[in-house]
Design a protein around this motif. Structure first.
Motif, PDB file in Angstrom:
ATOM      1  N   LEU A   1       3.183  11.209   4.986  1.00 20.84           N
ATOM      2  CA  LEU A   1       4.011  10.527   5.989  1.00 20.84           C
ATOM      3  C   LEU A   1       5.450  11.021   5.928  1.00 20.84           C
ATOM      4  CD1 LEU A   1       3.228   8.299   8.002  1.00 20.84           C
ATOM      5  CD2 LEU A   1       4.205   6.660   6.416  1.00 20.84           C
TER       6      LEU A   1
ATOM      7  N   GLY B   1      -5.331   7.140  13.677  1.00 18.96           N
ATOM      8  CA  GLY B   1      -4.993   5.795  13.227  1.00 18.96           C
ATOM      9  C   GLY B   1      -3.718   5.702  12.405  1.00 18.96           C
ATOM     10  N   THR B   2      -3.013   6.803  12.249  1.00 18.67           N
ATOM     11  CA  THR B   2      -1.764   6.782  11.490  1.00 18.67           C
ATOM     12  C   THR B   2      -0.684   7.518  12.263  1.00 18.67           C
ATOM     13  OG1 THR B   2      -2.022   8.890  10.355  1.00 18.67           O
ATOM     14  CG2 THR B   2      -3.149   6.977   9.402  1.00 18.67           C
TER      15      THR B   2
ATOM     16  N   LYS C   1      -1.354   8.519   1.205  1.00 18.07           N
ATOM     17  CA  LYS C   1      -0.894   8.886   2.542  1.00 18.07           C
ATOM     18  C   LYS C   1       0.621   8.975   2.609  1.00 18.07           C
ATOM     19  CE  LYS C   1      -3.690   5.937   4.892  1.00 18.07           C
ATOM     20  NZ  LYS C   1      -4.102   5.183   6.067  1.00 18.07           N
ATOM     21  N   ASP C   2       1.294   8.309   1.684  1.00 17.85           N
ATOM     22  CA  ASP C   2       2.741   8.220   1.775  1.00 17.85           C
ATOM     23  C   ASP C   2       3.451   9.580   1.771  1.00 17.85           C
ATOM     24  OD1 ASP C   2       5.536   6.903   0.149  1.00 17.85           O
ATOM     25  OD2 ASP C   2       4.803   6.257   2.109  1.00 17.85           O
TER      26      ASP C   2
ATOM     27  N   TRP D   1      14.090   7.923   8.685  1.00 19.50           N
ATOM     28  CA  TRP D   1      14.226   6.929   7.621  1.00 19.50           C
ATOM     29  C   TRP D   1      13.885   7.479   6.256  1.00 19.50           C
ATOM     30  CZ3 TRP D   1      10.117   5.926   4.583  1.00 19.50           C
ATOM     31  CH2 TRP D   1       8.838   6.005   5.094  1.00 19.50           C
TER      32      TRP D   1
ATOM     33  N   ARG E   1       0.812  -1.208   0.000  1.00 21.36           N
ATOM     34  CA  ARG E   1       0.000   0.000   0.000  1.00 21.36           C
ATOM     35  C   ARG E   1       0.850   1.266   0.000  1.00 21.36           C
ATOM     36  NH1 ARG E   1      -4.727   0.683   2.924  1.00 21.36           N
ATOM     37  NH2 ARG E   1      -5.011  -1.520   2.465  1.00 21.36           N
TER      38      ARG E   1
END
Lengths: 229, 229
Positions: free
Chosen positions: A107, A206-207, A103-104, A176, A99
């Motif tokens: 993030l 939730g994230t 959202k990546d 990272w 996935r």
DNA sequence: ATTATGTTTCGATTAACATCGAAGTATGAA
DNA sequence: TTCATACTTCGATGTTAATCGAAACATAAT
């Protein structure tokens, strides 16, 4: 067989997908109950209980009971740092989850790293503080300068309270996604708390994603600007 | 299920005791053959071959064939750094191997970390170089100064050759026993090579321990002294 | 060619462990 | 008390994967 510390034990703890998911969820910094973690990993409560027992025995998570709930969280900052560095290696080697949705980018922009801000904005924050002489790198520990003390106090952060804990005030933590350092330690935690309290930022439920409001974005840019060189 | 890199894969690779032993052996920096690694892990050659295939597929080790031998080594410095940080956490959590014999102090004193010097002497070396302004910390990368350039050249190290590679010249690597940084990167490797060539130091066969000769010890102390503050 | 050594592949065995259903304990609510 | 929720323990099941013997393959030495 050989001398030195035993990495296989910790590796196997992280190596199970269900446990890795739980640890990833705990990287949000929030203390979660066993059932929440079970849902996070997609397993039943019984299985989760077994996993959490192992993680606790291995010293990776800690448990605190409150009423009929058991809240789990990462054992300490060291665990968080190792998980973050493992994510760095995994990303480098192309071991990404399937996935990779919308959202990546969010993030990578701003996320919670256990208890402090990570991602591009986290890196920018530390860069700015270094550049303006608020923190200096001394050995491996980051040191808060007098100017930095004034800056933090000006934001309304009670540094005396932070210093009274056994926890290091400033630590650097390798990011990272950016492969650069951001600010961890008690001050890193306090700054993130500050962003929440002032309403500049909020958690995306939730994230690990941290969303900044319009004013929060501009305020952040004003406080942590970078002089291009 | 979740977003972000997949740490479970790498964790499970490190989590098997046989593979962990192999990786530990490769932390010596030497390229080892499949049979040597099999002996190191206490398994047969067939099993070792299977493990090494998985480690290679996961990007943790790399293989190079020479005649009828296949030499394995860690894939890159990043893998070494992650393994070292895992050892740090394992040591912190008390997950040590049974055998804590007379070799242990020697291991803390001076050992090989993949391809550079670690342990107390490794930490001392970087401390001294920082203190005398040979390297400065800039962001996360360590930067070699002009004075540092002269120093290294004076030791007989060809810096132009090192700079021509794609590898970073200076990197810092967290030491699991001292919990402080030591010098990694191309220069770190070159310095360790220098110690070998001049006969100051040698490898203790079959371990990660670096032994310094009498003259090597004094020479090292002379070149990397620390002014107590 | 022949033999020896290093490595990989195949197949079968075995042990470890993640998983869940069911039942048991603990705490809070009604 | 009675019921509901949160969690843990127990027992059984099924899958995965580590392991090795045997054999194939590759390269080197004689």
């Amino acid at each position: 067989m050989k001398e030195g510390p035993d990495i296989a034990l910790i590796g196997s703890l992280i190596g199970d997908p269900a446990r890795a998911n739980m640890l990833g969820a705990l990287m949000s910094g929030k203390a979660l109950t066993a059932t929440e973690l079970a849902a996070e990993a997609g397993i039943t409560a019984q299985t989760a209980s077994s996993h959490l027992g192992k993680l606790e025995a291995g010293g990776l998570v800690q448990k605190s009971k409150q009423g009929r709930h058991r809240y789990f969280s990462l054992a300490d900052d060291d665990v968080g740092a190792v998980l973050e560095s493992l994510m760095g290696l995994a990303a480098l080697k192309g071991h990404t989850r399937v996935r990779t949705g919308p959202k990546d980018p969010a993030l990578r922009r701003a996320r919670v790293c256990y208890n402090h801000l990570a991602g591009e904005m986290g890196v920018q924050m530390l860069d700015s503080m270094k550049q303006r002489g608020f923190v200096v790198e001394d050995e491996d520990q980051l040191e808060l300068t007098v100017k930095g003390h004034q800056f933090a106090t000006g934001l309304g952060i009670n540094l005396d309270a932070l210093r009274s804990t056994r926890r290091p005030l400033c630590k650097s933590c390798l990011d990272w996604s950016a492969r650069r350092s951001h600010l961890a330690g008690a001050l890193g935690t306090a700054l993130l708390e500050h962003f929440y309290k002032t309403g500049w930022a909020d958690r995306l439920e939730g994230t690990r994603i941290v969303t900044f409001s319009k004013t929060g974005e501009t305020e952040f840019a004003r406080h942590f600007k970078i002089a291009e060189g």
